[in-house]
Design a protein around this motif. Structure first.
Motif, PDB file in Angstrom:
ATOM      1  N   UNK A  41       0.826  -1.200   0.000  1.00  0.00           N
ATOM      2  CA  UNK A  41       0.000   0.000   0.000  1.00  0.00           C
ATOM      3  C   UNK A  41       0.864   1.255   0.000  1.00  0.00           C
ATOM      4  N   UNK A  42       1.957   1.231   0.753  1.00  0.00           N
ATOM      5  CA  UNK A  42       2.883   2.360   0.791  1.00  0.00           C
ATOM      6  C   UNK A  42       3.458   2.630  -0.593  1.00  0.00           C
ATOM      7  N   UNK A  43       3.800   1.576  -1.309  1.00  0.00           N
ATOM      8  CA  UNK A  43       4.364   1.720  -2.652  1.00  0.00           C
ATOM      9  C   UNK A  43       3.356   2.329  -3.621  1.00  0.00           C
ATOM     10  N   UNK A  44       2.081   2.015  -3.431  1.00  0.00           N
ATOM     11  CA  UNK A  44       1.043   2.513  -4.334  1.00  0.00           C
ATOM     12  C   UNK A  44       0.598   3.928  -3.998  1.00  0.00           C
ATOM     13  N   UNK A  45       0.439   4.183  -2.691  1.00  0.00           N
ATOM     14  CA  UNK A  45      -0.247   5.411  -2.296  1.00  0.00           C
ATOM     15  C   UNK A  45       0.607   6.403  -1.519  1.00  0.00           C
ATOM     16  N   UNK A  46       1.748   5.940  -1.003  1.00  0.00           N
ATOM     17  CA  UNK A  46       2.565   6.794  -0.163  1.00  0.00           C
ATOM     18  C   UNK A  46       2.168   6.732   1.295  1.00  0.00           C
ATOM     19  N   UNK A  47       1.193   5.893   1.636  1.00  0.00           N
ATOM     20  CA  UNK A  47       0.761   5.735   3.023  1.00  0.00           C
ATOM     21  C   UNK A  47       0.641   4.258   3.345  1.00  0.00           C
ATOM     22  N   UNK A  48       1.087   3.876   4.541  1.00  0.00           N
ATOM     23  CA  UNK A  48       0.948   2.492   4.979  1.00  0.00           C
ATOM     24  C   UNK A  48      -0.256   2.305   5.902  1.00  0.00           C
ATOM     25  N   UNK A  49      -0.908   3.402   6.271  1.00  0.00           N
ATOM     26  CA  UNK A  49      -2.053   3.338   7.164  1.00  0.00           C
ATOM     27  C   UNK A  49      -3.353   3.283   6.369  1.00  0.00           C
ATOM     28  N   UNK A  50      -4.287   2.504   6.853  1.00  0.00           N
ATOM     29  CA  UNK A  50      -5.617   2.478   6.262  1.00  0.00           C
ATOM     30  C   UNK A  50      -6.523   3.429   7.051  1.00  0.00           C
ATOM     31  N   UNK A  51      -7.576   3.918   6.389  1.00  0.00           N
ATOM     32  CA  UNK A  51      -8.017   3.608   5.034  1.00  0.00           C
ATOM     33  C   UNK A  51      -7.312   4.460   3.989  1.00  0.00           C
ATOM     34  N   UNK A  52      -7.283   3.923   2.764  1.00  0.00           N
ATOM     35  CA  UNK A  52      -6.832   4.656   1.592  1.00  0.00           C
ATOM     36  C   UNK A  52      -7.877   4.448   0.505  1.00  0.00           C
ATOM     37  N   UNK A  53      -8.318   5.532  -0.091  1.00  0.00           N
ATOM     38  CA  UNK A  53      -9.298   5.467  -1.174  1.00  0.00           C
ATOM     39  C   UNK A  53      -8.599   5.633  -2.508  1.00  0.00           C
TER      40      UNK A  53
END
Length: 265
Positions: A41-53
Protein backbone atom coordinates in the motif's frame (compact mmCIF):
# COMPACT_ATOMS: atom_id res chain seq x y z
CA UNK A 1 -15.25 1.70 -9.34
CA UNK A 2 -13.88 3.28 -6.20
CA UNK A 3 -11.59 1.05 -4.15
CA UNK A 4 -11.12 1.25 -0.40
CA UNK A 5 -7.95 -0.24 1.06
CA UNK A 6 -8.92 -1.16 4.60
CA UNK A 7 -8.85 -3.34 7.68
CA UNK A 8 -12.31 -4.70 8.38
CA UNK A 9 -12.02 -3.96 12.12
CA UNK A 10 -10.46 -0.52 11.69
CA UNK A 11 -12.94 2.04 12.99
CA UNK A 12 -11.39 4.66 10.67
CA UNK A 13 -12.05 2.35 7.73
CA UNK A 14 -15.61 1.97 8.97
CA UNK A 15 -15.98 5.76 9.07
CA UNK A 16 -14.98 5.87 5.40
CA UNK A 17 -17.32 2.97 4.52
CA UNK A 18 -20.24 4.70 6.22
CA UNK A 19 -19.56 7.93 4.31
CA UNK A 20 -19.38 6.04 1.01
CA UNK A 21 -22.64 4.27 1.78
CA UNK A 22 -24.36 7.48 2.83
CA UNK A 23 -23.37 9.06 -0.48
CA UNK A 24 -24.59 5.89 -2.23
CA UNK A 25 -21.28 5.40 -4.01
CA UNK A 26 -20.33 1.98 -5.31
CA UNK A 27 -16.95 0.78 -4.10
CA UNK A 28 -14.88 -2.34 -3.62
CA UNK A 29 -13.21 -3.20 -0.34
CA UNK A 30 -9.60 -4.38 -0.50
CA UNK A 31 -8.49 -5.99 2.76
CA UNK A 32 -4.89 -5.07 3.49
CA UNK A 33 -2.73 -7.79 5.00
CA UNK A 34 -0.95 -6.33 8.04
CA UNK A 35 2.77 -6.08 7.33
CA UNK A 36 3.37 -7.10 3.73
CA UNK A 37 0.11 -5.59 2.52
CA UNK A 38 0.94 -2.28 4.17
CA UNK A 39 4.28 -2.21 2.36
CA UNK A 40 2.45 -2.74 -0.93
CA UNK A 41 0.00 0.00 0.00
CA UNK A 42 2.88 2.36 0.79
CA UNK A 43 4.36 1.72 -2.65
CA UNK A 44 1.04 2.51 -4.33
CA UNK A 45 -0.25 5.41 -2.30
CA UNK A 46 2.56 6.79 -0.16
CA UNK A 47 0.76 5.73 3.02
CA UNK A 48 0.95 2.49 4.98
CA UNK A 49 -2.05 3.34 7.16
CA UNK A 50 -5.62 2.48 6.26
CA UNK A 51 -8.02 3.61 5.03
CA UNK A 52 -6.83 4.66 1.59
CA UNK A 53 -9.30 5.47 -1.17
CA UNK A 54 -8.42 4.88 -4.83
CA UNK A 55 -10.43 6.82 -7.39
CA UNK A 56 -9.01 6.17 -10.83
CA UNK A 57 -5.35 7.15 -10.57
CA UNK A 58 -5.91 9.23 -7.43
CA UNK A 59 -5.08 7.89 -3.98
CA UNK A 60 -6.42 9.60 -0.86
CA UNK A 61 -5.27 8.54 2.62
CA UNK A 62 -6.72 9.39 6.05
CA UNK A 63 -10.44 9.11 6.79
CA UNK A 64 -10.94 12.87 7.14
CA UNK A 65 -9.18 13.60 3.85
CA UNK A 66 -11.26 10.88 2.20
CA UNK A 67 -14.43 12.54 3.52
CA UNK A 68 -13.38 15.98 2.21
CA UNK A 69 -12.34 14.50 -1.15
CA UNK A 70 -15.67 12.71 -1.58
CA UNK A 71 -17.54 15.88 -0.66
CA UNK A 72 -15.70 17.82 -3.39
CA UNK A 73 -15.76 15.11 -6.06
CA UNK A 74 -19.23 13.71 -5.36
CA UNK A 75 -21.28 16.59 -3.92
CA UNK A 76 -24.61 14.76 -4.12
CA UNK A 77 -25.98 13.93 -0.67
CA UNK A 78 -23.70 16.47 1.05
CA UNK A 79 -22.22 15.71 4.46
CA UNK A 80 -20.86 19.16 5.35
CA UNK A 81 -23.43 21.91 6.10
CA UNK A 82 -23.33 25.24 4.28
CA UNK A 83 -24.54 27.24 7.29
CA UNK A 84 -21.46 28.62 9.03
CA UNK A 85 -22.46 27.65 12.58
CA UNK A 86 -23.55 24.13 11.64
CA UNK A 87 -20.44 23.68 9.50
CA UNK A 88 -18.17 24.75 12.34
CA UNK A 89 -19.92 22.40 14.77
CA UNK A 90 -19.74 19.55 12.26
CA UNK A 91 -16.01 19.91 11.63
CA UNK A 92 -15.27 20.35 15.33
CA UNK A 93 -17.18 17.21 16.33
CA UNK A 94 -15.57 15.21 13.52
CA UNK A 95 -12.06 16.17 14.64
CA UNK A 96 -12.92 15.49 18.30
CA UNK A 97 -14.36 12.08 17.42
CA UNK A 98 -11.18 11.04 15.60
CA UNK A 99 -9.03 11.85 18.61
CA UNK A 100 -11.38 10.75 21.38
CA UNK A 101 -13.74 7.97 20.28
CA UNK A 102 -11.28 6.70 17.68
CA UNK A 103 -8.05 6.53 19.67
CA UNK A 104 -9.50 5.97 23.14
CA UNK A 105 -11.99 3.45 21.80
CA UNK A 106 -9.18 1.41 20.31
CA UNK A 107 -7.24 1.55 23.60
CA UNK A 108 -10.29 0.42 25.60
CA UNK A 109 -10.98 -2.32 23.05
CA UNK A 110 -7.45 -3.73 23.34
CA UNK A 111 -7.77 -3.53 27.11
CA UNK A 112 -10.98 -5.57 26.93
CA UNK A 113 -9.22 -8.16 24.79
CA UNK A 114 -6.41 -8.38 27.33
CA UNK A 115 -8.69 -8.86 30.31
CA UNK A 116 -11.54 -10.93 28.88
CA UNK A 117 -10.65 -14.39 27.64
CA UNK A 118 -13.98 -15.03 25.89
CA UNK A 119 -13.90 -11.66 24.17
CA UNK A 120 -10.30 -12.26 23.11
CA UNK A 121 -11.00 -15.62 21.48
CA UNK A 122 -14.28 -14.54 19.90
CA UNK A 123 -12.47 -11.93 17.81
CA UNK A 124 -10.40 -14.61 16.07
CA UNK A 125 -11.43 -15.72 12.56
CA UNK A 126 -14.01 -18.51 12.48
CA UNK A 127 -11.54 -20.93 10.85
CA UNK A 128 -8.95 -20.54 13.62
CA UNK A 129 -7.93 -24.02 14.89
CA UNK A 130 -9.18 -24.85 18.37
CA UNK A 131 -5.64 -25.35 19.64
CA UNK A 132 -4.79 -21.76 18.64
CA UNK A 133 -7.96 -20.43 20.27
CA UNK A 134 -7.09 -22.29 23.46
CA UNK A 135 -3.54 -20.92 23.44
CA UNK A 136 -4.71 -17.35 22.86
CA UNK A 137 -7.34 -17.62 25.57
CA UNK A 138 -4.85 -19.06 28.03
CA UNK A 139 -2.50 -16.08 27.95
CA UNK A 140 -2.77 -14.41 31.37
CA UNK A 141 -4.41 -11.00 31.26
CA UNK A 142 -1.80 -9.72 33.69
CA UNK A 143 0.97 -10.61 31.23
CA UNK A 144 -0.81 -8.82 28.38
CA UNK A 145 -1.30 -5.84 30.66
CA UNK A 146 2.43 -5.69 31.43
CA UNK A 147 3.33 -6.03 27.76
CA UNK A 148 0.83 -3.32 26.85
CA UNK A 149 2.18 -0.86 29.38
CA UNK A 150 5.29 -0.23 27.31
CA UNK A 151 3.25 0.83 24.27
CA UNK A 152 0.51 2.82 25.98
CA UNK A 153 -2.02 0.01 26.43
CA UNK A 154 -1.42 -0.88 30.07
CA UNK A 155 -4.12 -1.15 32.72
CA UNK A 156 -3.91 2.47 33.88
CA UNK A 157 -4.07 3.80 30.32
CA UNK A 158 -7.08 1.61 29.56
CA UNK A 159 -8.87 2.78 32.72
CA UNK A 160 -8.31 6.42 31.76
CA UNK A 161 -9.58 5.74 28.23
CA UNK A 162 -12.77 4.10 29.54
CA UNK A 163 -13.30 6.96 31.99
CA UNK A 164 -13.01 9.49 29.17
CA UNK A 165 -15.29 7.46 26.89
CA UNK A 166 -17.89 7.30 29.65
CA UNK A 167 -18.00 11.10 29.72
CA UNK A 168 -18.07 11.27 25.92
CA UNK A 169 -21.03 8.89 25.67
CA UNK A 170 -22.91 10.78 28.36
CA UNK A 171 -22.39 14.02 26.42
CA UNK A 172 -23.55 12.45 23.16
CA UNK A 173 -26.70 11.13 24.82
CA UNK A 174 -27.46 14.64 26.11
CA UNK A 175 -26.95 16.23 22.68
CA UNK A 176 -29.25 13.69 21.04
CA UNK A 177 -32.07 14.05 23.58
CA UNK A 178 -33.91 16.76 21.65
CA UNK A 179 -32.61 16.52 18.09
CA UNK A 180 -32.25 13.66 15.60
CA UNK A 181 -28.63 14.35 14.65
CA UNK A 182 -25.61 15.90 16.31
CA UNK A 183 -25.80 19.27 14.56
CA UNK A 184 -29.52 19.48 13.85
CA UNK A 185 -32.18 17.90 11.67
CA UNK A 186 -29.97 16.33 8.98
CA UNK A 187 -27.07 13.87 9.14
CA UNK A 188 -23.63 15.33 8.55
CA UNK A 189 -20.00 14.23 8.64
CA UNK A 190 -20.17 14.63 12.42
CA UNK A 191 -22.81 11.91 12.72
CA UNK A 192 -21.11 9.56 10.26
CA UNK A 193 -17.75 9.97 11.99
CA UNK A 194 -19.10 9.40 15.50
CA UNK A 195 -21.21 6.41 14.42
CA UNK A 196 -18.47 4.74 12.38
CA UNK A 197 -15.77 5.27 14.99
CA UNK A 198 -17.96 3.76 17.71
CA UNK A 199 -17.95 0.21 16.29
CA UNK A 200 -15.23 -0.97 18.66
CA UNK A 201 -17.27 0.22 21.64
CA UNK A 202 -20.17 -1.96 20.51
CA UNK A 203 -20.41 -3.77 17.19
CA UNK A 204 -23.61 -3.16 15.18
CA UNK A 205 -26.02 -6.07 15.41
CA UNK A 206 -26.73 -6.28 11.67
CA UNK A 207 -24.70 -7.76 8.83
CA UNK A 208 -22.62 -4.64 8.25
CA UNK A 209 -19.22 -6.02 9.21
CA UNK A 210 -17.45 -9.22 8.29
CA UNK A 211 -17.13 -10.45 11.87
CA UNK A 212 -18.18 -13.67 13.66
CA UNK A 213 -21.89 -13.72 14.46
CA UNK A 214 -21.33 -14.01 18.25
CA UNK A 215 -19.61 -10.61 18.19
CA UNK A 216 -22.54 -8.75 16.60
CA UNK A 217 -24.21 -6.50 19.13
CA UNK A 218 -21.40 -7.12 21.65
CA UNK A 219 -18.66 -4.77 22.77
CA UNK A 220 -16.52 -3.44 25.59
CA UNK A 221 -17.84 -4.52 29.00
CA UNK A 222 -18.92 -1.51 31.03
CA UNK A 223 -19.67 0.57 27.93
CA UNK A 224 -21.60 -1.61 25.49
CA UNK A 225 -23.78 -3.11 28.23
CA UNK A 226 -24.33 0.10 30.23
CA UNK A 227 -28.02 1.01 30.11
CA UNK A 228 -27.12 4.70 30.49
CA UNK A 229 -25.66 4.69 26.99
CA UNK A 230 -28.52 2.79 25.37
CA UNK A 231 -29.92 5.99 23.75
CA UNK A 232 -26.62 6.57 21.94
CA UNK A 233 -26.31 3.03 20.60
CA UNK A 234 -29.99 3.01 19.62
CA UNK A 235 -29.36 6.25 17.67
CA UNK A 236 -26.26 4.71 16.07
CA UNK A 237 -28.19 1.61 15.07
CA UNK A 238 -31.00 3.67 13.51
CA UNK A 239 -28.44 5.61 11.50
CA UNK A 240 -26.94 2.33 10.31
CA UNK A 241 -30.36 0.97 9.37
CA UNK A 242 -31.06 4.11 7.34
CA UNK A 243 -27.74 4.60 5.57
CA UNK A 244 -25.26 1.74 5.97
CA UNK A 245 -25.27 -0.96 3.32
CA UNK A 246 -24.86 -4.64 4.14
CA UNK A 247 -21.59 -6.52 3.89
CA UNK A 248 -22.35 -7.81 0.38
CA UNK A 249 -20.08 -5.18 -1.19
CA UNK A 250 -17.40 -7.09 -3.11
CA UNK A 251 -13.99 -7.29 -1.49
CA UNK A 252 -10.61 -8.83 -2.08
CA UNK A 253 -7.25 -9.17 -0.36
CA UNK A 254 -4.29 -6.99 -1.23
CA UNK A 255 -1.94 -9.94 -0.86
CA UNK A 256 -2.14 -13.65 -1.46
CA UNK A 257 -1.78 -14.33 2.27
CA UNK A 258 -4.81 -14.09 4.52
CA UNK A 259 -5.26 -10.92 6.59
CA UNK A 260 -4.92 -11.10 10.34
CA UNK A 261 -8.28 -9.95 11.67
CA UNK A 262 -7.07 -9.16 15.19
CA UNK A 263 -4.81 -6.34 13.95
CA UNK A 264 -6.87 -3.15 14.07
CA UNK A 265 -4.74 -0.30 12.74
Amino acid sequence: MLELYQFELSQYSEKARLILDYKQLEYRKIEVTPGVGQIELMQKSGSRQVPVLKDGSTYVSDSTEIALYLERKYPERPIIPTDSLAKGQCLLIEEWADASIGLKGRKAFIGALNQNQNFRTSILPANTPDIVKTAVGAIPGELLDVLGTGVGFGGDAVKEAKKSLTQDLEALCLILQNQPYLTGDSPTLADLAVAGLSILLKFPAGSYLDIPDPLKGKGIPGLADNITFEPFFAWRDRLYADFRQGSSIPSSNSSSSSPTSINIE
